[in-house]
Design an enzyme around this catalytic site. Structure first.
Site, short mmCIF file in Angstrom:
data_model
loop_
_atom_site.label_atom_id
_atom_site.label_comp_id
_atom_site.label_asym_id
_atom_site.label_seq_id
_atom_site.Cartn_x
_atom_site.Cartn_y
_atom_site.Cartn_z
N TRP A 161 -75.03 -40.50 -9.42
CA TRP A 161 -76.14 -41.45 -9.56
C TRP A 161 -75.73 -42.87 -9.20
CZ3 TRP A 161 -74.19 -45.01 -12.75
CH2 TRP A 161 -73.19 -44.60 -13.63
N ASN A 162 -74.43 -43.17 -9.07
CA ASN A 162 -74.05 -44.59 -8.96
C ASN A 162 -74.32 -45.20 -7.58
OD1 ASN A 162 -71.90 -43.16 -7.92
ND2 ASN A 162 -70.33 -44.45 -8.85
N LYS A 185 -77.57 -31.43 -3.66
CA LYS A 185 -78.11 -31.61 -5.01
C LYS A 185 -77.80 -33.01 -5.48
CE LYS A 185 -76.59 -31.37 -9.06
NZ LYS A 185 -77.32 -32.51 -9.62
N PRO A 186 -78.80 -33.91 -5.45
CA PRO A 186 -78.55 -35.26 -5.97
C PRO A 186 -78.51 -35.22 -7.49
CG PRO A 186 -80.86 -35.03 -5.27
CD PRO A 186 -80.18 -33.71 -4.99
N GLY A 238 -68.04 -37.12 -8.08
CA GLY A 238 -68.38 -37.20 -9.50
C GLY A 238 -67.13 -37.23 -10.34
N SER A 239 -67.25 -36.76 -11.57
CA SER A 239 -66.13 -36.89 -12.50
C SER A 239 -65.07 -35.81 -12.25
CB SER A 239 -66.65 -36.77 -13.93
OG SER A 239 -67.27 -35.52 -14.10
N CYS A 294 -66.37 -45.67 -8.82
CA CYS A 294 -65.11 -44.95 -9.02
C CYS A 294 -63.93 -45.76 -8.50
CB CYS A 294 -65.16 -43.58 -8.37
SG CYS A 294 -65.68 -43.68 -6.67
N GLU A 389 -61.72 -44.30 -17.42
CA GLU A 389 -62.59 -45.23 -16.69
C GLU A 389 -63.68 -45.76 -17.63
OE1 GLU A 389 -63.26 -44.24 -12.13
OE2 GLU A 389 -63.70 -42.55 -13.43
N GLU A 466 -63.56 -39.12 3.24
CA GLU A 466 -64.90 -39.34 3.76
C GLU A 466 -64.90 -40.63 4.55
OE1 GLU A 466 -68.01 -37.10 1.03
OE2 GLU A 466 -67.26 -38.87 0.01
P1 ADP Z 1 -70.91 -38.83 -13.60
O1 ADP Z 1 -70.04 -39.00 -14.79
O2 ADP Z 1 -70.68 -39.79 -12.50
O3 ADP Z 1 -72.35 -38.58 -13.92
P2 ADP Z 1 -70.73 -36.03 -13.09
O4 ADP Z 1 -69.52 -35.33 -12.59
O5 ADP Z 1 -71.23 -35.65 -14.44
O6 ADP Z 1 -70.36 -37.54 -12.93
O7 ADP Z 1 -71.94 -35.88 -12.08
C1 ADP Z 1 -71.84 -35.97 -10.68
C2 ADP Z 1 -72.76 -34.93 -10.07
O8 ADP Z 1 -72.33 -33.65 -10.51
C3 ADP Z 1 -74.23 -35.04 -10.47
O9 ADP Z 1 -75.06 -34.64 -9.37
C4 ADP Z 1 -74.33 -34.04 -11.59
O10 ADP Z 1 -75.65 -33.56 -11.76
C5 ADP Z 1 -73.41 -32.97 -11.06
N1 ADP Z 1 -72.94 -32.02 -12.08
C6 ADP Z 1 -72.63 -32.27 -13.38
N2 ADP Z 1 -72.30 -31.12 -14.00
C7 ADP Z 1 -72.39 -30.13 -13.07
C8 ADP Z 1 -72.21 -28.71 -13.08
N3 ADP Z 1 -71.86 -28.07 -14.18
N4 ADP Z 1 -72.42 -28.03 -11.93
C9 ADP Z 1 -72.80 -28.66 -10.81
N5 ADP Z 1 -72.99 -29.99 -10.73
C10 ADP Z 1 -72.80 -30.71 -11.85
#
Ligand code: ADP
Length: 486
Positions: A161-162, A185-186, A238-239, A294, A389, A466
């Site tokens: 989302w950031n 998948k956003p 993501g995380s 990040c 973080e 990237e």
């Molecule tokens: P943040 O802490 O930046 O929100 P996340 O890793 O939770 O990081 O989220 C980054 C992306 O990963 C988002 O699109 C989120 O919906 C997706 N995401 C989170 N959990 C899952 C999962 N179990 N399977 C697939 N995608 C996921």
């Protein structure tokens, strides 16, 4: 379904509340998911909650579209990306308004994000036609040894989302340039910019099925993408825990992985640094996007002789910062994405204060999800906020004495994405930038991101790069062809 929105759009057709599968705008069967404005907390749109079966349909659509898209010349694919880029720039302000509305960042930062995204579109519409093969001199006579580059196939993209537009464009542009097709998948928190981007892609002539967007909750969509043997690559931003889980889920089908994960970036200010340059670098590296990046400077290490001057000047800058509505030109930063984010920053601050840190300055801020920018000094190396973080506008200063100590502290993390250092001494710069365990080093600057350079990490910050020509190669397989009997 659409309500009048703050920062309303010039082209209302860009506020889309459907997913996009096989070139068809699709509604879900179940209850829709609300999209909230992080500043007003108002629900201003709803998106379909698609699950496993619609995700499987999107994968099929991408697989059906793949042969014809891959068979187009690279120049034809580049021309489609070029038209898409032009539309992106034509609708720059509307895209920025959508980013502010769903993410909360300031309008100025959102415009910057659209430009950054356009950089990926521009780079890869050109790089598409620069995919070169190899002819290897054969050690045995009568043979021709060739290497060709082929598109990987159907790719999945999961984005955070950031930076709702930039994180998508930097996956989709190289994938499509290489001849791959994509199911994206956003984040469910910020899906609207991605949908507007897809709409502009449709207008630019991206064929149905080449780029699909599934909206909904993460788990069933992620599971379907990862377990599919048709999907040949997952690119995830993501995380680290989610990235590790997705990598494990991709293991049985041996997918190519691109993982851009957590950072916990250090910024080192050495005694000989130019104070103004170091200050500018630290401010932007820490507070860009409200600290929700990040590559945000999460740990600012300042050497003994410059520390008091640096803290005084930093405090002055932080005191003048305003957190508030992203649409208000008086705001330096916007609100945080959700209440959990606000709570996390507060926990980091309170834990550091409990461990002996001091608050040196605080900016102003109003709003439920707003965290007033703050500066802490004398933060302990084992504080929560140096280990995790913070992802918010809380700057943490930690002291160090020798160059060796600074390097050791900077590297004392399982992460290795961005690092920053401020110094005017060429040999110190060379030594420290070589010693930092990271994918990226910013020297006397806090702004390192650009589409033309390879972005990515080492250690638990991820795999792959990237941006740049390296980012295109991530979507290609090498095929070695040996012709004998010549
Ligand atoms: P943040 O802490 O930046 O929100 P996340 O890793 O939770 O990081 O989220 C980054 C992306 O990963 C988002 O699109 C989120 O919906 C997706 N995401 C989170 N959990 C899952 C999962 N179990 N399977 C697939 N995608 C996921």
């Amino acid at each position: 379904m659409t309500k009048a929105i703050r920062g309303s759009l010039d082209d209302n057709d860009l506020l889309i509340q459907n997913a996009y599968i096989g070139g068809v705008w699709t509604q879900g069967k179940g209850a829709p998911i609300a999209v909230d404005d992080p500043f007003t907390l108002e629900t201003f749109a709803e998106i379909p909650d698609l699950g496993a079966s619609d995700t499987a349909r999107a994968i099929e659509a991408a697989a059906s579209a793949f042969p014809a898209w891959a068979a187009r010349t690279a120049h034809e694919r580049g021309a489609v990306l070029r038209r898409w880029l032009e539309l992106l720039l034509r609708h720059k302000e509307d895209l920025a308004r959508l980013i502010v509305r769903e993410n909360g960042k300031t309008f100025g930062e959102a415009l910057g994000e659209v430009d950054y995204s356009a950089g990926f579109m521009e780079l890869y519409c050109e790089e598409a036609g620069r995919t070169l093969g190899e002819l290897i001199p054969s050690p045995t006579p009568g043979r021709r040894l060739m290497v060709e580059r082929e598109p990987i196939g159907v790719c999945a993209a999961i984005t955070p989302w950031n930076f709702p537009l930039a994180m998508l464009a930097r996956k989709v542009a190289p994938a499509l340039a290489a001849g791959c097709t994509v199911v994206a998948k956003p984040s469910e928190l910020t899906p609207l910019t991605a949908l507007a981007y897809a709409k502009l892609g449709e207008e630019a002539g991206v064929p149905g099925g080449v780029f699909n967007i599934v909206t909904g909750f993460a788990a069933p969509i992620g599971e379907t993408l990862c377990s599919s043997s048709v999907v040949r690559k997952l690119s995830f931003t993501g995380s680290t825990p989610v990235g590790a889980m997705l990598a494990a889920a991709c293991a049985p089908t041996i997918k190519r992985l691109g993982l851009e994960l957590g950072g916990n970036a250090p910024l080192l200010v050495f005694n000989d640094a130019d104070l103004d340059k170091a200050l500018d670098a630290a401010i932007v590296a820490k507070f860009r996007n409200g600290g929700q990046s990040c590559i945000a400077a999460n740990r600012i290490y300042v050497q003994d002789n410059i520390r008091d001057r640096f803290i005084a000047a930093f405090a002055e800058r932080v005191s003048g910062m305003v957190a508030g509505d992203g649409f208000d030109s008086a705001s330096t930063i916007g609100p945080l994405i959700n209440s959990a984010a606000v709570a996390k920053v507060a926990v980091h601050r309170d834990e550091a204060l409990g461990g002996g840190a001091r608050i040196m300055a605080q900016g102003s801020g109003q709003g439920e999800r707003v965290f007033a920018p703050a500066l802490l000094a004398d933060v302990a190396q084992d504080a929560l906020l140096t280990r995790e973080e913070t992802f918010g506008p809380l700057a943490a200063i930690i002291g160090f004495s020798t160059v060796e100590e600074g390097l050791t502290l900077a590297n004392a993390t399982p992460f290795g994405l961005a690092t920053y250092l401020c110094s005017e001494d060429p040999s110190l710069i060379a030594r420290v930038s070589r010693g930092l365990e990271a994918g990226m080093v910013g020297i006397n600057t806090g702004l390192i991101s650009t589409a033309v350079a390879p972005f990515g990490g080492v250690k638990m910050s991820g795999l792959g790069r990237e941006g740049s020509a390296h980012g295109l190669a991530e979507y290609q397989n090498l095929k070695y062809i040996c012709q004998g009997g010549l």
